[in-house]
Design a protein around this motif. Structure first.
Motif, PDB file in Angstrom:
ATOM      1  N   VAL A  62      17.921 -68.999  39.881  1.00 48.20           N
ATOM      2  CA  VAL A  62      17.665 -67.849  40.289  1.00 48.20           C
ATOM      3  C   VAL A  62      16.168 -67.761  40.520  1.00 48.20           C
ATOM      4  CG1 VAL A  62      17.976 -65.213  39.679  1.00 48.20           C
ATOM      5  CG2 VAL A  62      19.585 -66.923  38.821  1.00 48.20           C
ATOM      6  N   LEU A  63      16.119 -67.190  41.654  1.00 52.84           N
ATOM      7  CA  LEU A  63      14.721 -66.510  42.082  1.00 52.84           C
ATOM      8  C   LEU A  63      14.658 -65.172  42.309  1.00 52.84           C
ATOM      9  CD1 LEU A  63      11.470 -67.187  43.099  1.00 52.84           C
ATOM     10  CD2 LEU A  63      12.689 -67.450  45.477  1.00 52.84           C
ATOM     11  N   GLU A  64      13.907 -64.467  41.416  1.00 54.83           N
ATOM     12  CA  GLU A  64      13.762 -62.988  41.414  1.00 54.83           C
ATOM     13  C   GLU A  64      12.367 -62.634  42.054  1.00 54.83           C
ATOM     14  OE1 GLU A  64      14.068 -58.764  38.980  1.00 54.83           O
ATOM     15  OE2 GLU A  64      14.200 -60.775  37.881  1.00 54.83           O
ATOM     16  N   ILE A  65      12.500 -62.144  43.196  1.00 50.95           N
ATOM     17  CA  ILE A  65      11.399 -61.858  43.916  1.00 50.95           C
ATOM     18  C   ILE A  65      10.759 -60.205  43.484  1.00 50.95           C
ATOM     19  CG2 ILE A  65      11.775 -63.456  45.812  1.00 50.95           C
ATOM     20  CD1 ILE A  65      12.782 -61.072  47.580  1.00 50.95           C
ATOM     21  N   ALA A  66       9.363 -60.198  43.742  1.00 49.02           N
ATOM     22  CA  ALA A  66       8.862 -58.945  43.404  1.00 49.02           C
ATOM     23  C   ALA A  66       9.242 -58.356  41.952  1.00 49.02           C
ATOM     24  CB  ALA A  66       9.159 -57.872  44.468  1.00 49.02           C
ATOM     25  N   ALA A  67       9.289 -59.381  40.871  1.00 47.16           N
ATOM     26  CA  ALA A  67       9.959 -58.933  39.691  1.00 47.16           C
ATOM     27  C   ALA A  67       9.281 -58.008  38.842  1.00 47.16           C
ATOM     28  CB  ALA A  67       9.945 -60.524  38.840  1.00 47.16           C
ATOM     29  N   GLY A  68       8.007 -57.728  38.976  1.00 44.90           N
ATOM     30  CA  GLY A  68       7.550 -56.639  38.370  1.00 44.90           C
ATOM     31  C   GLY A  68       7.741 -56.708  36.935  1.00 44.90           C
ATOM     32  N   LEU A  69       8.050 -55.713  36.145  1.00 49.09           N
ATOM     33  CA  LEU A  69       7.859 -55.741  34.799  1.00 49.09           C
ATOM     34  C   LEU A  69       9.566 -55.723  34.655  1.00 49.09           C
ATOM     35  CD1 LEU A  69       5.159 -53.266  33.931  1.00 49.09           C
ATOM     36  CD2 LEU A  69       5.201 -55.704  33.604  1.00 49.09           C
TER      37      LEU A  69
END
Length: 281
Positions: free
Chosen positions: A87-94
């Motif tokens: 899994v690649l979560e982009i713009a993961a932020g908080l």
């Protein structure tokens, strides 16, 4: 997190703090992923949110819960199908998603990505929670460096790219570029899914005019191109298919959460503030 070229499309700011704190309030996040700035924003918004939930039937925080729940449940289904999922979560932020899934599904490889300042903030928090947390990747989605994020994964295993609260911040040209990049950089993997939320035009909402005006304010405050791009599910589906994905499902909360939906047409805008997209290559 090395120095790199940064595009001009990088000013998404306070919203990450707000959503991060709302997830903490919902009991699905870790205290170290909730900031004082997020707490202040949540306190300011609370009276308006409560009014919307009482008199309109929904608010931004209920919408956050809907989109987060749908994305999480779909990701769990994909892990059940492929326990070796990446899994690649982009713009993961908080977002607490990476922390939660690494805890509950240790066989998957879950990496998070954001711009340098947020990546540093997130990594500091994650390392305090678990010293063995992988480094947060730091690249700009609109430069060639984005390809480097895909290179950390094994192409012999399936990959899911996931984003939440992101794609409405871009105009349609940039959004097309982003989705094309995901499809292109992910084409050599065993399988590729792109999961994301999407805010359609609020044409069937009681407060459509208020939401439109609020979106203009958000556009200015976040220094972005925040906008609503689609009215009907078919428009979103065609747009993402044109960007390179072969199969695209548009999931509306009214169909997802309600039991008696036989009288609802999935090809019509059913009035929800947010949809989920499940695109497959």
């Amino acid at each position: 997190m090395s120095e790199q070229q940064l595009s001009k499309h990088r000013h998404i700011s306070f919203t990450a703090h707000y959503t991060g704190y709302i997830w903490y309030q919902m009991g699905i996040s870790h205290p170290l992923l909730a900031t004082s700035k997020g707490k202040t924003l949540a306190m300011i918004a609370h009276p308006i949110e409560s009014w919307g939930e009482k008199y309109v039937g929904g608010s931004m925080r209920t919408t956050l819960k809907e989109r987060h729940t749908m994305l999480d449940e779909r990701l769990k289904q994909l892990i059940a199908q492929s326990p070796d999922l990446q899994v690649l979560e982009i713009a993961a932020g908080l977002s607490p998603r990476g922390w939660w899934f690494r805890q509950h599904y240790p066989t998957i490889d879950y990496r998070e990505l954001d711009l340098p300042d947020m990546a540093k903030t997130k990594q500091t928090a994650l390392k305090q929670i678990d010293a063995h947390s992988p480094d947060v990747l730091s690249v700009d989605l609109f430069t060639a460096d984005f390809q480097k994020a895909f290179e950390v994964f094994d192409t012999h295993r399936p990959l899911v790219v996931i984003s939440e609260g992101l794609i409405n911040y871009f105009n349609k040209d940039l959004l097309q570029q982003l989705i094309q990049s995901i499809a292109h950089y992910g084409k050599d993997f065993k399988a590729l899914h792109y999961l994301t939320d999407l805010y359609p035009e609020p044409v069937k909402n009681k407060l459509a005019k208020v939401i439109w005006n609020s979106s203009k304010l958000l556009k200015v405050m976040s220094r972005s191109a925040f906008s609503f791009h689609f009215v009907r599910p078919e428009e979103a589906r065609n747009f993402i298919q044109q960007a390179g994905f072969s199969t695209v499902k548009v999931i509306q909360p009214r169909l997802y959460f309600q039991q008696n939906t036989t009288d609802l047409n999935p090809e019509e805008h059913l009035g929800d503030l947010v949809w989920m997209i499940d695109a497959q290559l």
